[in-house]
Design a protein around this motif. Structure first.
Motif, PDB file in Angstrom:
ATOM      1  N   LEU A 222       0.824  -1.205   0.000  1.00 44.86           N
ATOM      2  CA  LEU A 222       0.000   0.000   0.000  1.00 44.86           C
ATOM      3  C   LEU A 222       0.861   1.259   0.000  1.00 44.86           C
ATOM      4  O   LEU A 222       0.498   2.278  -0.597  1.00 44.86           O
ATOM      5  N   ARG A 223       2.041   1.196   0.627  1.00 42.99           N
ATOM      6  CA  ARG A 223       2.897   2.382   0.735  1.00 42.99           C
ATOM      7  C   ARG A 223       3.359   2.889  -0.631  1.00 42.99           C
ATOM      8  O   ARG A 223       3.801   4.039  -0.756  1.00 42.99           O
ATOM      9  N   ASN A 224       3.287   2.051  -1.649  1.00 46.33           N
ATOM     10  CA  ASN A 224       3.753   2.444  -2.979  1.00 46.33           C
ATOM     11  C   ASN A 224       2.669   3.117  -3.821  1.00 46.33           C
ATOM     12  O   ASN A 224       2.927   3.536  -4.944  1.00 46.33           O
TER      13      ASN A 224
ATOM     14  N   MET B  21      -2.570  -1.416  -9.463  1.00 47.84           N
ATOM     15  CA  MET B  21      -1.831  -1.903  -8.302  1.00 47.84           C
ATOM     16  C   MET B  21      -2.791  -2.681  -7.407  1.00 47.84           C
ATOM     17  O   MET B  21      -3.882  -2.206  -7.113  1.00 47.84           O
ATOM     18  N   LEU B  22      -2.389  -3.857  -7.000  1.00 47.70           N
ATOM     19  CA  LEU B  22      -3.203  -4.718  -6.135  1.00 47.70           C
ATOM     20  C   LEU B  22      -2.540  -4.783  -4.772  1.00 47.70           C
ATOM     21  O   LEU B  22      -1.328  -4.992  -4.682  1.00 47.70           O
ATOM     22  N   PHE B  23      -3.315  -4.572  -3.716  1.00 54.90           N
ATOM     23  CA  PHE B  23      -2.811  -4.545  -2.347  1.00 54.90           C
ATOM     24  C   PHE B  23      -3.557  -5.555  -1.481  1.00 54.90           C
ATOM     25  O   PHE B  23      -4.687  -5.924  -1.786  1.00 54.90           O
ATOM     26  N   THR B  24      -2.946  -5.926  -0.387  1.00 58.48           N
ATOM     27  CA  THR B  24      -3.635  -6.713   0.632  1.00 58.48           C
ATOM     28  C   THR B  24      -3.548  -5.981   1.957  1.00 58.48           C
ATOM     29  O   THR B  24      -2.681  -5.118   2.148  1.00 58.48           O
ATOM     30  N   GLY B  25      -4.433  -6.329   2.880  1.00 59.77           N
ATOM     31  CA  GLY B  25      -4.355  -5.778   4.220  1.00 59.77           C
ATOM     32  C   GLY B  25      -3.057  -6.200   4.900  1.00 59.77           C
ATOM     33  O   GLY B  25      -2.536  -7.289   4.648  1.00 59.77           O
ATOM     34  N   GLU B  26      -2.535  -5.347   5.739  1.00 57.17           N
ATOM     35  CA  GLU B  26      -1.243  -5.605   6.372  1.00 57.17           C
ATOM     36  C   GLU B  26      -1.426  -5.738   7.878  1.00 57.17           C
ATOM     37  O   GLU B  26      -1.403  -4.760   8.619  1.00 57.17           O
ATOM     38  N   GLY B  27      -1.616  -6.985   8.302  1.00 54.00           N
ATOM     39  CA  GLY B  27      -1.818  -7.263   9.724  1.00 54.00           C
ATOM     40  C   GLY B  27      -0.569  -7.823  10.355  1.00 54.00           C
ATOM     41  O   GLY B  27       0.491  -7.210  10.328  1.00 54.00           O
TER      42      GLY B  27
END
Length: 484
Positions: free
Chosen positions: A6-8, A411-417
């Motif tokens: 996500l930071r990108n 851009m595809l992201f996932t949640g960052e747990g």
């Protein structure tokens, strides 16, 4: 399209627009009676997990998201109609779930009741400010415990806009995310300019509830004597009745996790990737077999693992007419093959290819049947009911939107747990082969992963440049060669 952290994501400043159900649609959803159709095993387990996290006030990170940049002035009304058509097309996106912690109940809204309207909620400076806004929205709204379990929004500029979509994992998977914006934008172009729909958007697609019913029927056809179940149990037993783990110690005590840190790097450029593909074919294997062989060699030379043992994701869209469906349409299967009796990468590729063929076959057994058999066989529940270290491969050149500007910018992201694993997502597109790794953020884990990933890069680079890689017979020789 790429999978990235996500930071990108760096959208430009602009006006924030959100699409939400109309008041009538929300009323219809609220009045909907429980649906007798079941959810899938993965859905039910996921929803129970959401319920448990909610009771501890843990943030929701079990979602998938995708964003892209679109040329032209945003027509918010046309996008409302496009979203309505999209959701009406995919029955799984008209569902949500409730649970008491044990029983999971499915609900659904009728197709004719689905309607959305745009809402302007202010402006954003873009960049980090926007990401924080989007992250809060994903966590709060992309939840399958109410309808809708997804969000759509935009950042509207003067002559272009950022479009994003996020969805609870219960209702989506990686392939679904690679399809979603292409489909919504196809409907949007039709609504906005009258452009004809592409064949993939106008084609029939199976509904996810149909998939769930097919999975339940399939599960009833398996028992402990089924060949796939027997092989699952034998594979598990042969590896100490444990799920696959990362080959190096990551410094976490059993049962503990750490905040996730995303690692990303290129393995091969377009030229190297094409050479790698040709080498794999000549050696008797698909591209993924070469990826597996490179990983297995690294496991041997870095960690001394004579036999590769991993878990991979296999698409189950072939269970029916679900190729273009939105939903969680995959299963998991173990991969194992001996490494240290082969002298080189090219000698190992065919064996890795056979292992993947077995994995495809084993993925035909529903996970509910597999886990039941593993527990019945005497395996420790704490070893069975845990997240394995995963290996996944996706070829983004094969999706309908490939080659179009919005898809290629995606851009595809996932949640960052949190995580205890260092799962690896290998992804190929027209430009490169790259690796994404969701890893524990501790300093010790990052040092271990730096060693591992450096060696992995060496294996890929050597194969692409020289046509092969000699497997070191002695681990000390392998480590010394790497450090030279």
């Amino acid at each position: 399209m790429i999978i990235t952290a996500l930071r990108n994501w760096q959208p430009a400043p602009g006006e924030l627009v959100e699409w939400r159900p109309t008041r009538a649609a929300l009323h219809a959803a609220g009045a909907a009676a429980p649906d007798p159709d079941p959810g899938t095993f993965l859905q039910d387990n996921h929803i129970r997990g959401i319920g448990a996290a909610h009771r501890t006030a843990a943030p929701h990170t079990a979602y998938l998201a995708v964003g892209t940049e679109v040329d032209g002035v945003l027509d918010a009304a046309a996008m409302s109609r496009a979203l309505q058509r999209f959701v009406r097309r995919h029955e799984g996106l008209r569902t949500w779930f409730t649970t008491d912690g044990i029983t999971v109940t499915r609900h659904s809204i009728d197709s004719d009741d689905v309607a959305f309207e745009p809402r302007t909620v202010g402006n954003t400076l873009g960049g980090k400010v926007f990401r924080e806004y989007a992250l809060a929205r994903f966590s709060a709204e992309a939840l399958a415990t109410s309808w809708p379990g997804f969000v759509l929004g935009a950042v509207a500029g003067a002559d272009s806009f950022t479009l994003y979509y996020a969805c609870d994992h219960a209702l989506s998977d990686g392939a679904s995310q690679a399809l979603v914006l292409t489909e919504i934008l196809d409907f949007y172009a039709n609504e906005n300019s009258g452009r004809a729909l592409s064949p993939f958007t106008s084609a029939a697609t199976g509904g996810f509830p149909d998939y769930a019913r097919a999975e339940h029927a399939l599960a009833h056809s398996f028992d402990e004597s089924s060949p796939e179940i027997v092989e699952w149990v034998e594979t598990f037993r042969r590896h100490g009745n444990t799920m696959p783990r990362f080959p190096l110690d990551l410094g976490l005590a059993p049962g503990t996790t750490a905040p996730m840190h995303a690692i990303e790097f290129d393995l091969l450029d377009a030229t190297g990737s094409a050479a790698f593909a040709q080498i794999c074919r000549a050696a008797g294997g698909r591209y993924l077999a070469g990826v597996l062989a490179a990983v297995a060699i690294t496991d041997l030379e870095i960690a001394g693992r004579r036999e590769y043992y991993g878990m991979t994701v296999v698409s189950t869209r072939g269970l029916g007419d679900f190729l273009l469906s939105q939903g969680w349409l995959c299963n998991f299967a173990p991969l194992s093959f001996v490494v240290d009796d082969r002298a080189s990468f090219t000698e190992l590729v065919a064996r890795a290819n056979e292992a993947y063929d077995r994995a495809i076959r084993l993925a035909g057994a529903p996970l509910s049947s597999v886990l039941s058999a593993l527990l019945t066989s005497g395996a420790d529940p704490s070893a069975v009911l845990t997240s394995p270290n995963m290996l996944s491969y996706m070829d983004f050149r094969r999706f309908p939107g490939a080659g179009t500007a919005p898809y290629e910018r995606g851009m595809l992201f996932t949640g960052e747990g949190e995580t205890a694993n260092a799962s690896m997502w290998f992804n190929r597109d027209a430009n490169h082969l790259y690796l994404g790794c969701q890893s524990p953020s501790t300093a010790f884990a990052q040092r271990q992963l730096a060693r591992y990933h450096a060696h992995l890069r060496t294996v890929f680079a050597t194969v692409a440049a020289e046509g092969d890689y000699s497997i070191a017979a002695d681990r000390e020789v392998a480590l010394a060669r790497h450090h030279d």
